[in-house]
Design a protein around this motif. Structure first.
Motif, PDB file in Angstrom:
ATOM      1  N   ALA A 102       0.755  -1.108  -0.019  1.00  0.00           N
ATOM      2  CA  ALA A 102      -0.062  -0.005   0.123  1.00  0.00           C
ATOM      3  C   ALA A 102       0.846   1.278   0.062  1.00  0.00           C
ATOM      4  O   ALA A 102       0.376   2.111  -0.453  1.00  0.00           O
ATOM      5  N   GLY A 103       2.234   1.168   0.575  1.00  0.00           N
ATOM      6  CA  GLY A 103       3.065   2.417   0.516  1.00  0.00           C
ATOM      7  C   GLY A 103       4.240   1.837   0.916  1.00  0.00           C
ATOM      8  O   GLY A 103       4.744   0.659   0.848  1.00  0.00           O
ATOM      9  N   SER A 104       5.251   2.652   1.402  1.00  0.00           N
ATOM     10  CA  SER A 104       6.711   2.307   1.707  1.00  0.00           C
ATOM     11  C   SER A 104       7.132   3.267   2.870  1.00  0.00           C
ATOM     12  O   SER A 104       6.320   4.112   2.897  1.00  0.00           O
ATOM     13  N   PHE A 105       8.003   2.748   3.562  1.00  0.00           N
ATOM     14  CA  PHE A 105       8.815   3.552   4.612  1.00  0.00           C
ATOM     15  C   PHE A 105      10.333   3.770   4.001  1.00  0.00           C
ATOM     16  O   PHE A 105      10.933   2.593   3.746  1.00  0.00           O
ATOM     17  N   VAL A 106      10.834   4.867   3.975  1.00  0.00           N
ATOM     18  CA  VAL A 106      12.215   5.195   3.628  1.00  0.00           C
ATOM     19  C   VAL A 106      12.765   5.892   4.723  1.00  0.00           C
ATOM     20  O   VAL A 106      12.247   6.839   5.130  1.00  0.00           O
ATOM     21  N   ALA A 107      13.896   5.343   5.065  1.00  0.00           N
ATOM     22  CA  ALA A 107      14.723   5.903   6.509  1.00  0.00           C
ATOM     23  C   ALA A 107      15.960   5.667   6.247  1.00  0.00           C
ATOM     24  O   ALA A 107      16.627   4.632   5.622  1.00  0.00           O
ATOM     25  N   MET A 108      16.930   6.175   6.881  1.00  0.00           N
ATOM     26  CA  MET A 108      18.300   6.071   7.179  1.00  0.00           C
ATOM     27  C   MET A 108      18.636   6.411   8.692  1.00  0.00           C
ATOM     28  O   MET A 108      18.265   7.378   9.077  1.00  0.00           O
ATOM     29  N   ASN A 109      19.690   5.858   9.026  1.00  0.00           N
ATOM     30  CA  ASN A 109      20.300   6.308  10.426  1.00  0.00           C
ATOM     31  C   ASN A 109      21.595   6.939  10.260  1.00  0.00           C
ATOM     32  O   ASN A 109      22.274   6.393   8.941  1.00  0.00           O
ATOM     33  N   ASN A 110      21.832   7.826  10.932  1.00  0.00           N
ATOM     34  CA  ASN A 110      23.443   8.452  10.827  1.00  0.00           C
ATOM     35  C   ASN A 110      24.162   8.130  12.210  1.00  0.00           C
ATOM     36  O   ASN A 110      23.638   8.865  13.133  1.00  0.00           O
TER      37      ASN A 110
END
Length: 136
Positions: free
Chosen positions: A79-87
């Protein structure tokens, strides 16, 4: 960079289920996915964090992230997406990587409590990678 798991994948020294193999970046399935199809997008050059990534590479990397997010819907039916990153904090591998995760309503992902999934087999992981690769 010596000892970097993602650099080893990029060099072909470590196996991975490739989703994207571009001149400037690679994407492959996370070995401990939040949901099946969870993909990690990395620049080919070793940069530890987003702030280390040269400005001229940011647009290309996020263009790939945009296409991967679209594939989560068009190829996997999410249905959608999750886009993320950690620094640095919570960054399990010190090589910049963008998580692109398929999402569905009531999938159990809440805040930052992320239940991990497993592929039933290496063949199933390869099939997910092939489907996503075809969609990018």
């Amino acid at each position: 960079m010596s000892g970097c798991v993602f650099c080893e994948i990029i060099k072909g020294e470590r196996p991975a289920h490739l989703v994207l193999d571009a001149e400037d970046a690679m994407a492959f399935l996370d070995t401990r996915p939040l949901f099946k199809g969870h993909t990690l997008l990395v620049p080919r050059e070793h940069h530890e964090t987003l702030t280390d990534l040269p400005a001229d590479l940011v647009g290309g990397l996020f263009g790939h992230a945009q296409r991967l997010a679209a594939s989560m819907e068009s190829v996997l039916g999410a249905a959608g997406s999750f886009v993320a990153m950690n620094n640095r904090i919570s960054q399990s591998v010190p090589h910049l990587h963008v998580h692109v995760v398929p999402r569905n309503r009531k999938d159990g992902l809440r805040g930052f409590f992320w239940p991990r999934q497993k592929y039933d087999s290496d063949a199933e992981a390869a099939e997910y990678a092939a489907r996503l690769r075809a969609g990018t």
